[in-house]
Scaffold this motif. Structure first.
Motif, PDB file in Angstrom:
ATOM      1  N   LYS A   1      53.345  -2.518  36.793  1.00 64.84           N
ATOM      2  CA  LYS A   1      52.787  -1.840  37.962  1.00 64.84           C
ATOM      3  C   LYS A   1      51.709  -0.837  37.564  1.00 64.84           C
ATOM      4  O   LYS A   1      51.920  -0.001  36.683  1.00 64.84           O
ATOM      5  CB  LYS A   1      53.863  -1.055  38.708  1.00 64.84           C
ATOM      6  CG  LYS A   1      54.832  -1.880  39.480  1.00 64.84           C
ATOM      7  CD  LYS A   1      55.754  -0.938  40.239  1.00 64.84           C
ATOM      8  CE  LYS A   1      56.895  -1.678  40.862  1.00 64.84           C
ATOM      9  NZ  LYS A   1      57.821  -0.729  41.524  1.00 64.84           N
TER      10      LYS A   1
ATOM     11  N   PRO B   1      55.321   8.647  40.460  1.00 62.25           N
ATOM     12  CA  PRO B   1      53.944   8.371  40.053  1.00 62.25           C
ATOM     13  C   PRO B   1      52.974   9.448  40.542  1.00 62.25           C
ATOM     14  O   PRO B   1      52.030   9.802  39.839  1.00 62.25           O
ATOM     15  CB  PRO B   1      53.638   7.025  40.699  1.00 62.25           C
ATOM     16  CG  PRO B   1      54.942   6.415  41.003  1.00 62.25           C
ATOM     17  CD  PRO B   1      55.907   7.529  41.196  1.00 62.25           C
TER      18      PRO B   1
ATOM     19  N   HIS C   1      49.598   2.085  39.421  1.00 61.31           N
ATOM     20  CA  HIS C   1      49.467   2.904  40.622  1.00 61.31           C
ATOM     21  C   HIS C   1      48.034   3.426  40.674  1.00 61.31           C
ATOM     22  O   HIS C   1      47.551   4.024  39.707  1.00 61.31           O
ATOM     23  CB  HIS C   1      50.456   4.067  40.585  1.00 61.31           C
ATOM     24  CG  HIS C   1      51.874   3.612  40.471  1.00 61.31           C
ATOM     25  ND1 HIS C   1      52.669   3.393  41.560  1.00 61.31           N
ATOM     26  CD2 HIS C   1      52.635   3.325  39.383  1.00 61.31           C
ATOM     27  CE1 HIS C   1      53.865   2.995  41.162  1.00 61.31           C
ATOM     28  NE2 HIS C   1      53.874   2.950  39.839  1.00 61.31           N
TER      29      HIS C   1
ATOM     30  N   LYS D   1      47.225   8.149  47.388  1.00 63.94           N
ATOM     31  CA  LYS D   1      47.550   6.817  46.862  1.00 63.94           C
ATOM     32  C   LYS D   1      46.750   5.749  47.582  1.00 63.94           C
ATOM     33  O   LYS D   1      46.658   5.722  48.804  1.00 63.94           O
ATOM     34  CB  LYS D   1      49.039   6.526  47.014  1.00 63.94           C
ATOM     35  CG  LYS D   1      49.453   5.258  46.285  1.00 63.94           C
ATOM     36  CD  LYS D   1      50.816   5.365  45.733  1.00 63.94           C
ATOM     37  CE  LYS D   1      51.101   4.228  44.786  1.00 63.94           C
ATOM     38  NZ  LYS D   1      52.419   4.339  44.217  1.00 63.94           N
TER      39      LYS D   1
ATOM     40  N   ILE E   1      49.018  -0.312  44.791  1.00 59.71           N
ATOM     41  CA  ILE E   1      49.638  -0.737  43.522  1.00 59.71           C
ATOM     42  C   ILE E   1      49.104  -2.113  43.173  1.00 59.71           C
ATOM     43  O   ILE E   1      48.979  -2.975  44.041  1.00 59.71           O
ATOM     44  CB  ILE E   1      51.179  -0.801  43.648  1.00 59.71           C
ATOM     45  CG1 ILE E   1      51.761   0.581  43.912  1.00 59.71           C
ATOM     46  CG2 ILE E   1      51.791  -1.405  42.397  1.00 59.71           C
ATOM     47  CD1 ILE E   1      53.267   0.562  44.147  1.00 59.71           C
TER      48      ILE E   1
END
Length: 104
Positions: free
Chosen positions: A63, A28, A65, A95, A98
């Motif tokens: 999902k 991702p 991200h 990040k 999620i």
């Protein structure tokens, strides 16, 4: 769902849940970096770059991200090929988490 070459597809989602573009990558983060390089607000240096949230839904999955992304321009390396422009766009992502969606 992974392709034969191991790459996965990730759809870029806006705040309304509309999916506008698809980026592929083995992870991702790789897809998020590709999406970040296409941000409209590109600064003249990494410290001046404005942070944006990007959301990538993995195709075939629920999902999403979530990344903080920023992009900036800098001079191309001295040993760059002739076809490369003098200024290139670089990006970075961090990040944030999620989420799982049920509107797919």
């Amino acid at each position: 769902m992974a392709r034969e070459d191991g790459k996965r597809n990730f759809a870029l989602r806006d705040v309304d849940g509309n999916e506008t573009s698809v980026f592929s990558g083995n992870t991702p983060r790789q897809a998020a970096l590709k999406a970040a390089r296409r941000l409209e607000d590109v600064a003249d240096g990494e410290q001046n770059a404005e942070r944006h949230d990007i959301r990538l839904r993995e195709k075939g999955s629920d999902k999403v991200h979530i990344y903080e992304a920023w992009a900036w321009e800098e001079d191309a390396p001295d040993d760059s090929p002739d076809w490369m422009p003098g200024r290139i766009t670089k990006a970075n992502v961090s990040k944030q988490g999620i989420e799982h969606v049920d509107d797919i």
